[in-house]
Design a protein around this motif. Structure first.
Motif, PDB file in Angstrom:
ATOM      1  N   THR A   1     -78.556 139.135 -56.529  1.00 29.79           N
ATOM      2  CA  THR A   1     -80.407 139.666 -56.584  1.00 29.79           C
ATOM      3  C   THR A   1     -80.528 140.968 -58.136  1.00 29.79           C
ATOM      4  OG1 THR A   1     -80.770 138.830 -54.812  1.00 29.79           O
ATOM      5  CG2 THR A   1     -82.275 140.838 -55.202  1.00 29.79           C
ATOM      6  N   LEU A   2     -78.882 141.317 -57.989  1.00 28.03           N
ATOM      7  CA  LEU A   2     -78.359 142.743 -58.646  1.00 28.03           C
ATOM      8  C   LEU A   2     -78.360 142.075 -60.087  1.00 28.03           C
ATOM      9  CD1 LEU A   2     -78.392 145.707 -59.188  1.00 28.03           C
ATOM     10  CD2 LEU A   2     -75.643 144.738 -58.657  1.00 28.03           C
ATOM     11  N   LEU A   3     -78.393 141.115 -60.044  1.00 34.03           N
ATOM     12  CA  LEU A   3     -77.963 140.093 -61.363  1.00 34.03           C
ATOM     13  C   LEU A   3     -79.517 140.142 -62.068  1.00 34.03           C
ATOM     14  CD1 LEU A   3     -75.798 139.011 -63.139  1.00 34.03           C
ATOM     15  CD2 LEU A   3     -76.477 136.942 -62.137  1.00 34.03           C
ATOM     16  N   VAL A   4     -80.291 139.412 -61.641  1.00 30.67           N
ATOM     17  CA  VAL A   4     -81.972 138.961 -61.178  1.00 30.67           C
ATOM     18  C   VAL A   4     -82.772 140.530 -61.702  1.00 30.67           C
ATOM     19  CG1 VAL A   4     -84.369 137.981 -60.848  1.00 30.67           C
ATOM     20  CG2 VAL A   4     -81.865 136.861 -60.544  1.00 30.67           C
ATOM     21  N   PHE A   5     -82.676 141.279 -61.191  1.00 32.42           N
ATOM     22  CA  PHE A   5     -83.147 142.681 -61.788  1.00 32.42           C
ATOM     23  C   PHE A   5     -82.546 143.110 -62.638  1.00 32.42           C
ATOM     24  CE2 PHE A   5     -84.207 143.120 -56.874  1.00 32.42           C
ATOM     25  CZ  PHE A   5     -85.194 142.338 -56.829  1.00 32.42           C
ATOM     26  N   ARG A   6     -81.269 143.283 -62.758  1.00 33.09           N
ATOM     27  CA  ARG A   6     -80.470 144.285 -64.100  1.00 33.09           C
ATOM     28  C   ARG A   6     -80.959 142.786 -65.339  1.00 33.09           C
ATOM     29  NH1 ARG A   6     -79.309 148.768 -65.560  1.00 33.09           N
ATOM     30  NH2 ARG A   6     -77.795 149.218 -67.139  1.00 33.09           N
ATOM     31  N   ALA A   7     -80.992 141.602 -65.124  1.00 32.97           N
ATOM     32  CA  ALA A   7     -81.459 140.999 -66.528  1.00 32.97           C
ATOM     33  C   ALA A   7     -83.059 141.314 -67.228  1.00 32.97           C
ATOM     34  CB  ALA A   7     -81.649 139.579 -65.677  1.00 32.97           C
ATOM     35  N   LEU A   8     -84.192 141.398 -65.045  1.00 32.97           N
ATOM     36  CA  LEU A   8     -85.659 141.534 -65.767  1.00 32.97           C
ATOM     37  C   LEU A   8     -85.413 143.231 -66.309  1.00 32.97           C
ATOM     38  CD1 LEU A   8     -86.942 140.252 -62.987  1.00 32.97           C
ATOM     39  CD2 LEU A   8     -87.754 139.287 -64.951  1.00 32.97           C
ATOM     40  N   GLN A   9     -84.094 144.040 -65.869  1.00 31.23           N
ATOM     41  CA  GLN A   9     -84.052 145.356 -66.473  1.00 31.23           C
ATOM     42  C   GLN A   9     -84.501 144.802 -67.838  1.00 31.23           C
ATOM     43  OE1 GLN A   9     -81.752 147.315 -68.058  1.00 31.23           O
ATOM     44  NE2 GLN A   9     -82.536 149.057 -67.540  1.00 31.23           N
ATOM     45  N   GLY A  10     -83.496 144.186 -68.618  1.00 26.66           N
ATOM     46  CA  GLY A  10     -83.211 144.379 -70.390  1.00 26.66           C
ATOM     47  C   GLY A  10     -84.448 144.231 -70.776  1.00 26.66           C
ATOM     48  N   LEU A  11     -85.410 143.073 -70.118  1.00 29.18           N
ATOM     49  CA  LEU A  11     -86.480 143.285 -70.854  1.00 29.18           C
ATOM     50  C   LEU A  11     -86.978 144.222 -72.088  1.00 29.18           C
ATOM     51  CD1 LEU A  11     -88.641 140.946 -68.791  1.00 29.18           C
ATOM     52  CD2 LEU A  11     -87.607 140.036 -70.661  1.00 29.18           C
ATOM     53  N   GLY A  12     -87.140 145.547 -71.174  1.00 25.21           N
ATOM     54  CA  GLY A  12     -87.980 146.589 -70.795  1.00 25.21           C
ATOM     55  C   GLY A  12     -86.837 147.071 -72.131  1.00 25.21           C
ATOM     56  N   PHE A  13     -85.735 147.535 -71.950  1.00 21.21           N
ATOM     57  CA  PHE A  13     -84.591 148.136 -71.883  1.00 21.21           C
ATOM     58  C   PHE A  13     -84.597 147.647 -73.489  1.00 21.21           C
ATOM     59  CE2 PHE A  13     -79.942 147.245 -73.497  1.00 21.21           C
ATOM     60  CZ  PHE A  13     -79.352 148.952 -73.310  1.00 21.21           C
ATOM     61  N   GLY A  14     -84.336 146.519 -74.234  1.00 26.13           N
ATOM     62  CA  GLY A  14     -83.807 145.638 -75.174  1.00 26.13           C
ATOM     63  C   GLY A  14     -85.475 146.350 -75.683  1.00 26.13           C
ATOM     64  N   GLY A  15     -86.590 146.213 -75.808  1.00 27.30           N
ATOM     65  CA  GLY A  15     -87.562 146.728 -76.648  1.00 27.30           C
ATOM     66  C   GLY A  15     -87.777 148.072 -76.664  1.00 27.30           C
ATOM     67  N   GLU A  16     -87.256 149.205 -76.624  1.00 30.07           N
ATOM     68  CA  GLU A  16     -87.676 150.483 -76.641  1.00 30.07           C
ATOM     69  C   GLU A  16     -87.459 151.306 -77.749  1.00 30.07           C
ATOM     70  OE1 GLU A  16     -88.421 154.197 -76.202  1.00 30.07           O
ATOM     71  OE2 GLU A  16     -86.736 153.434 -76.866  1.00 30.07           O
ATOM     72  N   TRP A  17     -86.373 150.622 -77.803  1.00 29.09           N
ATOM     73  CA  TRP A  17     -85.256 151.550 -79.586  1.00 29.09           C
ATOM     74  C   TRP A  17     -86.933 151.145 -80.788  1.00 29.09           C
ATOM     75  CZ3 TRP A  17     -83.508 149.930 -83.953  1.00 29.09           C
ATOM     76  CH2 TRP A  17     -83.091 150.745 -84.476  1.00 29.09           C
ATOM     77  N   ALA A  18     -86.760 149.730 -80.614  1.00 25.28           N
ATOM     78  CA  ALA A  18     -87.282 148.822 -81.794  1.00 25.28           C
ATOM     79  C   ALA A  18     -88.335 149.780 -81.519  1.00 25.28           C
ATOM     80  CB  ALA A  18     -86.738 147.603 -81.241  1.00 25.28           C
ATOM     81  N   VAL A  19     -89.621 149.529 -80.851  1.00 27.37           N
ATOM     82  CA  VAL A  19     -90.602 149.740 -80.747  1.00 27.37           C
ATOM     83  C   VAL A  19     -91.234 151.526 -81.088  1.00 27.37           C
ATOM     84  CG1 VAL A  19     -93.116 150.309 -79.894  1.00 27.37           C
ATOM     85  CG2 VAL A  19     -92.196 148.159 -79.417  1.00 27.37           C
ATOM     86  N   GLY A  20     -89.984 152.829 -80.976  1.00 29.07           N
ATOM     87  CA  GLY A  20     -89.905 153.598 -80.827  1.00 29.07           C
ATOM     88  C   GLY A  20     -89.612 154.112 -81.932  1.00 29.07           C
ATOM     89  N   ALA A  21     -88.769 153.374 -82.113  1.00 28.57           N
ATOM     90  CA  ALA A  21     -88.180 153.854 -83.955  1.00 28.57           C
ATOM     91  C   ALA A  21     -89.292 153.621 -84.903  1.00 28.57           C
ATOM     92  CB  ALA A  21     -86.980 152.907 -84.020  1.00 28.57           C
TER      93      ALA A  21
END
Length: 454
Positions: free
Chosen positions: A145-165
């Motif tokens: 379950t932790l692995l699944v939640f961490r994967a879904l966290q990656g969806l937001g984590f991946g996009g923030e920097w590019a958009v903010g920059a």
């Protein structure tokens, strides 16, 4: 005398001005900021942003800092997690890898959204996503379950920097874009430092079995930022006008176009930019993921001791981001990355081969290690933004930066599997290979210093 080479045929050309924004009479050049005062001096880059640009900077800085905080809840808690779930080094490394691999998907999607619905709206979506699933990790009943939640966290984590920059790059002047985006990057060190402080306090007051859950629950902090950004931050009006007027906005096909018949393409830029990102992030995430474990397991440092060592590493990182931002404007994008790729590789090799008992040297070397491996990132925001036109800037930057995260994620997992036979310290040397890849990738990319965003 060296000169800045002209853009290659792979870069599309466009006029330097865009249609007038509503309520104005003349076109406005993009990437020139909106400030009215002088842009000289140490803080000239901030004044040049103007009031709207400074609010955009605050939103991007906060989003990236909290993005960093949420990311580091995992590596800082990794020893406790491994003990709680009975994990091998390979399994703990997989938690990082799945975050980074899925972040490639999230980053690419966020980039497309930024081009189609606007930078600020996409920023809100990414911050909300990584906050929700970081908190969810704290409730995970088992490793799967932790692995699944961490994967879904990656969806937001991946996009923030590019958009903010991109949001900030489109407000920044060409003269100061490197140091402006370097300042945004420095938020990573701020979030890292906050995570280290909270980790030290939480793990000192609570047992390990509960402390790692508390660390993830504190990932709810970005919710406060979402409220403020929604009310206060807007896209750069001239960039929005250019983006809305293009029929190619948010197109993957456009960033992989070969070109021909006099029409320039972006395929070469996209491939080499993704390779550059892979090398830099492969080296970086190897260190960010495994240094805490290295200090605690192989050096036998206590929780507070580990925090003390990380203080030097994080302090070096913060100053490195700011210094790298300045140098990327002075030296150029390519020279800055070349310089710090070499220095980072040297630091990794030295850090991993310090003899037993030389803990003071380990402490001192943490500062230049943090400095070099962070300064190399400072030019990324400006460099990637300048490689792509406005209509596909989000798509191009989101795809290349996060593809680097995904492929670079192989490095922490490799270290995890090698750690059983080589030891974590020995396996860290593998991270130096990434910096060599980054240096080679620059041979296929142009210099863009001083380029106006079009």
């Amino acid at each position: 005398m060296s000169t800045t080479p002209p853009p290659p045929r792979a870069l599309p050309t466009a006029p330097r001005s865009v249609p007038a924004a509503p309520g104005t009479d003349t076109p406005t050049p993009t990437g020139t900021g909106t400030g009215t005062g002088t842009d000289d001096g140490a803080s000239g880059w901030l004044r040049a942003l103007g009031p709207r640009g400074r609010r955009a900077f605050a939103g991007a800085f906060g989003g990236y800092g909290l993005d960093s905080y949420d990311y580091f809840t995992l590596p800082l808690s990794m020893v406790a997690l491994a003990a709680y779930f009975g994990l091998t080094s390979g399994q703990t490394g997989l938690l990082t890898t799945v975050t980074l691999v899925v972040s490639a998907v999230g980053g690419a999607l966020a980039g497309v959204l930024a081009d189609r619905i606007g930078r600020v709206r996409a920023l809100l979506i990414t911050v909300t996503t990584y906050a929700v699933f970081t908190v969810a990790c704290g409730f995970a009943p088992n490793y799967e379950t932790l692995l699944v939640f961490r994967a879904l966290q990656g969806l937001g984590f991946g996009g923030e920097w590019a958009v903010g920059a991109i949001l900030v790059a489109e407000y920044a002047s060409a003269r100061h874009r490197g140091r402006t985006l370097g300042a945004v990057q420095s938020a990573w060190a701020v979030g890292w430092a906050l995570a280290a402080v909270v980790y030290t306090v939480v793990f000192s007051l609570a047992g390990d079995d509960l402390a790692w859950r508390i660390m993830f629950w504190t990932g709810a902090l970005p919710a406060l930022l979402v409220v403020w950004v929604r009310r206060s931050v807007r896209d750069a009006p001239e960039a929005s006008a250019a983006r809305e007027s293009s029929p190619r906005k948010g197109s993957f096909r456009a960033i992989f176009a070969r070109g021909g018949d006099g029409v320039p393409g972006l395929l070469r830029v996209t491939l080499f930019a993704a390779l550059l990102s892979t090398g830099v992030q492969g080296g970086y995430y190897t260190l960010a993921t495994w240094v805490p474990t290295y200090l605690k397991d192989e050096r036998g440092l206590s929780v507070v001791g580990t925090g003390g060592y990380l203080t030097f590493l994080i302090s070096g990182a913060f100053i490195g981001y700011l210094t790298g931002g300045y140098l990327t404007d002075r030296l150029g994008r390519r020279r800055n990355i070349w310089l710090f790729a070499l220095l980072s590789a040297v630091c990794v090799l030295a850090y991993a081969n310090i003899p037993e008992g030389a803990d003071t040297l380990l402490l001192v070397l943490g500062f230049p290690l943090g400095f070099c491996m962070s300064a190399i990132f400072s030019g990324f925001g400006s460099y990637l933004a300048e490689l792509y036109p406005t209509a596909v800037r989000g798509t191009g930057q989101g795809f290349t930066y996060n593809t680097g995260r995904a492929v670079g994620a192989v490095f922490p997992t490799t270290v995890g599997f090698l750690a059983d036979s080589w030891g974590v310290g020995g396996a860290l040397v593998f991270g130096a290979i990434g910096y060599g890849i980054a240096a080679l990738a620059l041979l296929g990319l142009p210099e863009t210093r001083g380029k106006e965003l079009t």
